[in-house]
Structures are given as structure tokens and as C-alpha cells.
Design a protein around this motif. Structure first.
Motif, PDB file in Angstrom:
ATOM      1  N   ALA A  22      40.742  75.659  31.792  1.00 52.34           N
ATOM      2  CA  ALA A  22      40.236  74.361  32.237  1.00 52.34           C
ATOM      3  C   ALA A  22      41.032  73.216  31.629  1.00 52.34           C
ATOM      4  N   TYR A  23      41.220  73.250  30.323  1.00 46.48           N
ATOM      5  CA  TYR A  23      41.892  72.135  29.656  1.00 46.48           C
ATOM      6  C   TYR A  23      43.386  72.091  29.972  1.00 46.48           C
ATOM      7  N   ASN A  24      44.052  73.245  30.047  1.00 44.32           N
ATOM      8  CA  ASN A  24      45.494  73.228  30.316  1.00 44.32           C
ATOM      9  C   ASN A  24      45.803  72.803  31.746  1.00 44.32           C
ATOM     10  N   THR A  25      44.969  73.228  32.708  1.00 42.12           N
ATOM     11  CA  THR A  25      45.186  72.752  34.077  1.00 42.12           C
ATOM     12  C   THR A  25      44.909  71.254  34.161  1.00 42.12           C
ATOM     13  N   TYR A  26      43.874  70.802  33.483  1.00 46.26           N
ATOM     14  CA  TYR A  26      43.530  69.374  33.475  1.00 46.26           C
ATOM     15  C   TYR A  26      44.649  68.546  32.847  1.00 46.26           C
ATOM     16  N   HIS A  27      45.123  68.954  31.669  1.00 43.68           N
ATOM     17  CA  HIS A  27      46.151  68.180  30.977  1.00 43.68           C
ATOM     18  C   HIS A  27      47.438  68.098  31.794  1.00 43.68           C
ATOM     19  N   ASP A  59      31.557  78.720  35.149  1.00 43.52           N
ATOM     20  CA  ASP A  59      31.788  78.485  33.723  1.00 43.52           C
ATOM     21  C   ASP A  59      33.036  77.615  33.516  1.00 43.52           C
ATOM     22  N   VAL A  60      34.020  77.769  34.384  1.00 47.00           N
ATOM     23  CA  VAL A  60      35.187  76.867  34.337  1.00 47.00           C
ATOM     24  C   VAL A  60      34.759  75.471  34.775  1.00 47.00           C
ATOM     25  N   GLN A  61      33.955  75.404  35.831  1.00 41.71           N
ATOM     26  CA  GLN A  61      33.469  74.118  36.328  1.00 41.71           C
ATOM     27  C   GLN A  61      32.741  73.316  35.254  1.00 41.71           C
ATOM     28  N   ALA A  62      32.023  73.992  34.364  1.00 41.74           N
ATOM     29  CA  ALA A  62      31.290  73.295  33.307  1.00 41.74           C
ATOM     30  C   ALA A  62      32.237  72.495  32.425  1.00 41.74           C
ATOM     31  N   HIS A  63      33.413  73.050  32.158  1.00 37.12           N
ATOM     32  CA  HIS A  63      34.420  72.316  31.381  1.00 37.12           C
ATOM     33  C   HIS A  63      34.993  71.159  32.194  1.00 37.12           C
ATOM     34  N   TYR A  64      35.278  71.409  33.456  1.00 37.47           N
ATOM     35  CA  TYR A  64      35.801  70.337  34.306  1.00 37.47           C
ATOM     36  C   TYR A  64      34.822  69.166  34.382  1.00 37.47           C
ATOM     37  N   GLU A  65      33.536  69.486  34.434  1.00 33.35           N
ATOM     38  CA  GLU A  65      32.532  68.432  34.515  1.00 33.35           C
ATOM     39  C   GLU A  65      32.600  67.529  33.280  1.00 33.35           C
ATOM     40  N   LYS A  66      32.785  68.141  32.096  1.00 34.08           N
ATOM     41  CA  LYS A  66      32.918  67.359  30.859  1.00 34.08           C
ATOM     42  C   LYS A  66      34.163  66.471  30.902  1.00 34.08           C
ATOM     43  N   LEU A  67      35.201  66.945  31.583  1.00 33.87           N
ATOM     44  CA  LEU A  67      36.472  66.215  31.656  1.00 33.87           C
ATOM     45  C   LEU A  67      36.501  65.201  32.794  1.00 33.87           C
TER      46      LEU A  67
END
Length: 202
Positions: free
Chosen positions: A180-185, A25-33
């Protein structure tokens, strides 16, 4: 950008893992990013006990470590057992710690400018305790920890539906998105402006 998930379930890949479902479910967000990610089920590998980078013949940790070194983001996931992170999660932190004296080309610990997070699943209390242990361990060896990267789901105490059966709830879904978003940012920020070596070389 790359992310690596270390699934510290006690189950091998031959069995269903609620931690694995949560990580996907975290990966799904990473895929969008646009973040490339991989889940590694540590129970599928022979990992020697200890805190050295290289241990004994047959130890498969070095190949896992290379994937961590190559990643921008590391997420450690664990089920809860008796209110604690799993023994495999403890072992993963110990083996990562074994490389904390290895330096990058600036003389910093090799985990500098990498971002860490934690995911926890279980049918008992202990999620925040397990997250604090994991996130402190990662921070201590050089990972940077953004806000709100301790995503978890815990069901009712005792036997009952697990994360994979329920799909989580609004709280866990929001926590997954923030992680997902905070680690990405933050990983993006560190790519553009890495922590200077001044004052923090080994």
C-alpha cells in the motif's frame, strides 16, 4: 489519487472471496492515505477472450478499462490454482496488453506513469511465481513496479483455513502495508515528476 483492484477470483460476488478480503486489508491502508479505491470482481462481468481493445458485442471489458485508465494505481489479485494465477488473471493481463499500443498525449503507452502491484492468496505453493508473472506483465505494458508489491498469503498445503478465516499473519500484514505505502509513494512521485517522453514514445 485513485486505485483500482481487479479481483481475479473465479467466484462471482455471490460467493465469499479470500482475495477480496485480502484486498480490503490493502484498502484500509489506502483509506488512511487518502487514496480512493474500488474493487472490481471480474467474474461478475462478461469479458471476451483476445488481445484487442474492442472485441465483440456484449464485451464488458471496455468499461473496466476506462476505470484502469482513470486510476493512478492498479492492483491485480488472484487466487492460486495448481500453483498458477487464475485463468481470469491471465485474461485480464491479455486484455490490458490489447491496449498497450494506445498512447497518451505525449505519445507514450497509456499505462505510463501508473503504478502496479499484485496480491495472491491460496492454500498451496506458487505465490511468488504468480506475482512474477503478473508484475512482469504489468511492467511490460508500461506500469511502474515499486519494490515489495507482491503481497501474499498461503496456508498449509491442502484443505484447511483460508485467508478470510485466519486474518493472515505478521508476514502477510507487513507485506500488505509495504504494498500500500510503496504504490502510494511512487504514484505520488510520478504525479509530481512523470517519466519524460524522450526515448520512450511508441
Amino acid at each position: 489519487m485513485k486505485a483500482v483492484f481487479l479481483n481475479c477470483s473465479l467466484k462471482s460476488s455471490e460467493e465469499e472471496s479470500n482475495t477480496d478480503v485480502f484486498m480490503k486489508d490493502v484498502q484500509a491502508h489506502y483509506e488512511k492515505l487518502g487514496v480512493e479505491s474500488e474493487i472490481i470482481r471480474l467474474a461478475d462481468y462478461y469479458i471476451a477472450f483476445g488481445v484487442e481493445e474492442d472485441m465483440e458485442d456484449g464485451d464488458e471489458w471496455p468499461e473496466i478499462l476506462e476505470l484502469v485508465k482513470d486510476a493512478d494505481i492498479l492492483i491485480i489479485g488472484t487466487p492460486l490454482w495448481l500453483g498458477e494465477k487464475s485463468s481470469i488473471a491471465t485474461q485480464a493481463i491479455e486484455r490490458l496488453y490489447g491496449s498497450s499500443s494506445v498512447t497518451n498525449d505525449k505519445g507514450q503507452a497509456i499505462f505510463y506513469n501508473k503504478v502496479g502491484g499484485a496480491v495472491i492468496t491460496g492454500n498451496e505453493d506458487g505465490a511468488k511465481h504468480a506475482a512474477s508473472s503478473l508484475l512482469y506483465g504489468l511492467s511490460h505494458i508500461g506500469f511502474v513496479i515499486p519494490p515489495n508489491v507482491d503481497a501474499y498469503w498461503v496456508g498449509e498445503a491442502g484443505p484447511g483455513p483460508s485467508y478470510g478465516e485466519t486474518g493472515g499473519n505478521d508476514f502477510s500484514k507487513s507485506a500488505i502495508q509495504r504494498l500500500a505505502y510503496n504504490t502510494y509513494h511512487l504514484a505520488n512521485m510520478l504525479k509530481e515528476n512523470p517519466i519524460p517522453a524522450e526515448g520512450n514514445t511508441l
